[in-house]
Design an enzyme around this catalytic site. Structure first.
Site, PDB file in Angstrom:
ATOM      1  N   ASN A   9      17.603  20.440   2.122  1.00 32.89           N
ATOM      2  CA  ASN A   9      17.562  21.562   3.074  1.00 32.89           C
ATOM      3  C   ASN A   9      18.806  22.438   2.875  1.00 32.89           C
ATOM      4  OD1 ASN A   9      18.049  23.119   5.426  1.00 32.89           O
ATOM      5  ND2 ASN A   9      16.750  21.775   6.663  1.00 32.89           N
ATOM      6  N   HIS A  11      19.884  25.047   4.355  1.00 31.69           N
ATOM      7  CA  HIS A  11      20.640  25.387   5.582  1.00 31.69           C
ATOM      8  C   HIS A  11      21.614  24.264   5.916  1.00 31.69           C
ATOM      9  CE1 HIS A  11      18.119  28.833   6.566  1.00 31.69           C
ATOM     10  NE2 HIS A  11      17.062  28.092   6.286  1.00 31.69           N
ATOM     11  N   ASP A  68      19.864  13.140  10.205  1.00 34.18           N
ATOM     12  CA  ASP A  68      18.565  13.366  10.834  1.00 34.18           C
ATOM     13  C   ASP A  68      18.824  13.948  12.220  1.00 34.18           C
ATOM     14  OD1 ASP A  68      15.741  13.212  10.251  1.00 34.18           O
ATOM     15  OD2 ASP A  68      15.609  11.964  12.034  1.00 34.18           O
ATOM     16  N   THR A  69      18.109  15.017  12.501  1.00 39.12           N
ATOM     17  CA  THR A  69      18.393  15.789  13.712  1.00 39.12           C
ATOM     18  C   THR A  69      17.144  15.957  14.554  1.00 39.12           C
ATOM     19  OG1 THR A  69      20.198  16.987  12.659  1.00 39.12           O
ATOM     20  CG2 THR A  69      19.154  18.075  14.521  1.00 39.12           C
ATOM     21  N   ASP A 154      17.295  27.146  16.318  1.00 35.57           N
ATOM     22  CA  ASP A 154      18.498  27.892  16.738  1.00 35.57           C
ATOM     23  C   ASP A 154      18.192  29.140  17.588  1.00 35.57           C
ATOM     24  OD1 ASP A 154      20.269  26.097  15.632  1.00 35.57           O
ATOM     25  OD2 ASP A 154      20.679  27.265  13.835  1.00 35.57           O
ATOM     26  N   HIS A 179      26.020  20.142  17.073  1.00 32.55           N
ATOM     27  CA  HIS A 179      25.682  18.718  16.963  1.00 32.55           C
ATOM     28  C   HIS A 179      26.094  18.161  15.592  1.00 32.55           C
ATOM     29  CE1 HIS A 179      22.195  20.527  14.858  1.00 32.55           C
ATOM     30  NE2 HIS A 179      22.423  21.475  15.731  1.00 32.55           N
TER      31      HIS A 179
END
Ligand code: IMP
Length: 196
Positions: A9, A11, A68-69, A154, A179
């Site tokens: 990813n 980002h 992991d979010t 976001d 976070h």
């Protein structure tokens, strides 16, 4: 010693790189889409972070971190949580996820729209030790997307201390309060204890 950052990813790569550099941590990132995709079959963020970090370790042979979010919305009993990536379906876009979330919160008053991003970072050292750290940020889901920076949820996540959504923050601002930044501070503490 270098740390391998196991994610495709872009980002996440740009956020994690900036924060690791701020902490003076040496790291290596994969070439674009080089990492085999990992099926996120864990029951929670911790299991998924470990799955991804283990796969990154097998790929790189280096101590590996993976993030992991999940977005946890109080009114939705913590959903989308571990399902944040595929909230609106298997191959859905970030916009699809945001649309589904806003629909579920339609007409819900602001005070009840409390939410939290939570990131678990797993560090797989390759000698049997799998360590995890965690970071979070609290805010509210607003009723329409605002801002064009960042990614994912976001634009709908309002952060009261700066009176902006995360997508209205500059990358420097997001990387101070997010976070992910908070979890990486914890990772830095762990590395300073000499775990590598
Ligand atoms: P993952 O499983 O950790 O890749 O993340 C799950 C989903 O959470 C992603 O597809 C994004 O939609 C969302 N997400 C992860 N990190 C962020 C963030 O920093 N801001 C907004 N959304 C995020």
């Amino acid at each position: 010693m270098e740390l391998f950052v196991a994610t495709n990813n872009q980002h996440k790569i740009s956020e994690i790189s900036a924060i690791l550099e701020r902490h003076g941590i040496k790291y290596r990132i994969p070439k674009k889409d080089e990492l085999p995709e990992v099926e996120e079959t864990g029951k929670d963020l911790t299991e998924n972070a470990i799955l991804k970090a283990k796969a990154g370790y097998r790929f790189s042979g280096l101590p590996t971190m993976a993030d992991d979010t999940g977005l946890e919305v109080g009114y939705l009993d913590g959903a989308p949580g571990v399902y944040s990536a595929r909230f609106a379906g298997k191959h859905c876009s970030y916009a699809d996820n945001n649309k589904k979330l806003l629909k579920l919160l339609e007409d819900v008053e602001f005070e009840k729209r409390k939410a939290r991003f939570r990131t678990v970072i797993a560090l797989v050292l390759g000698d049997g030790r799998n360590l995890t750290v965690e970071g979070s940020v609290e805010g509210y889901i607003i009723d329409e997307p605002r801002g064009s920076n960042g990614f994912g949820y976001d634009p709908v996540f309002y952060y009261p201390p700066l009176d902006k959504t995360l997508a209205e923050l500059s990358s420097e601002e997001k990387n101070r309060i997010s976070h992910r930044a908070n979890a990486l501070v914890e990772l830095d503490q762990l590395l300073k204890k000499g775990v590598l």
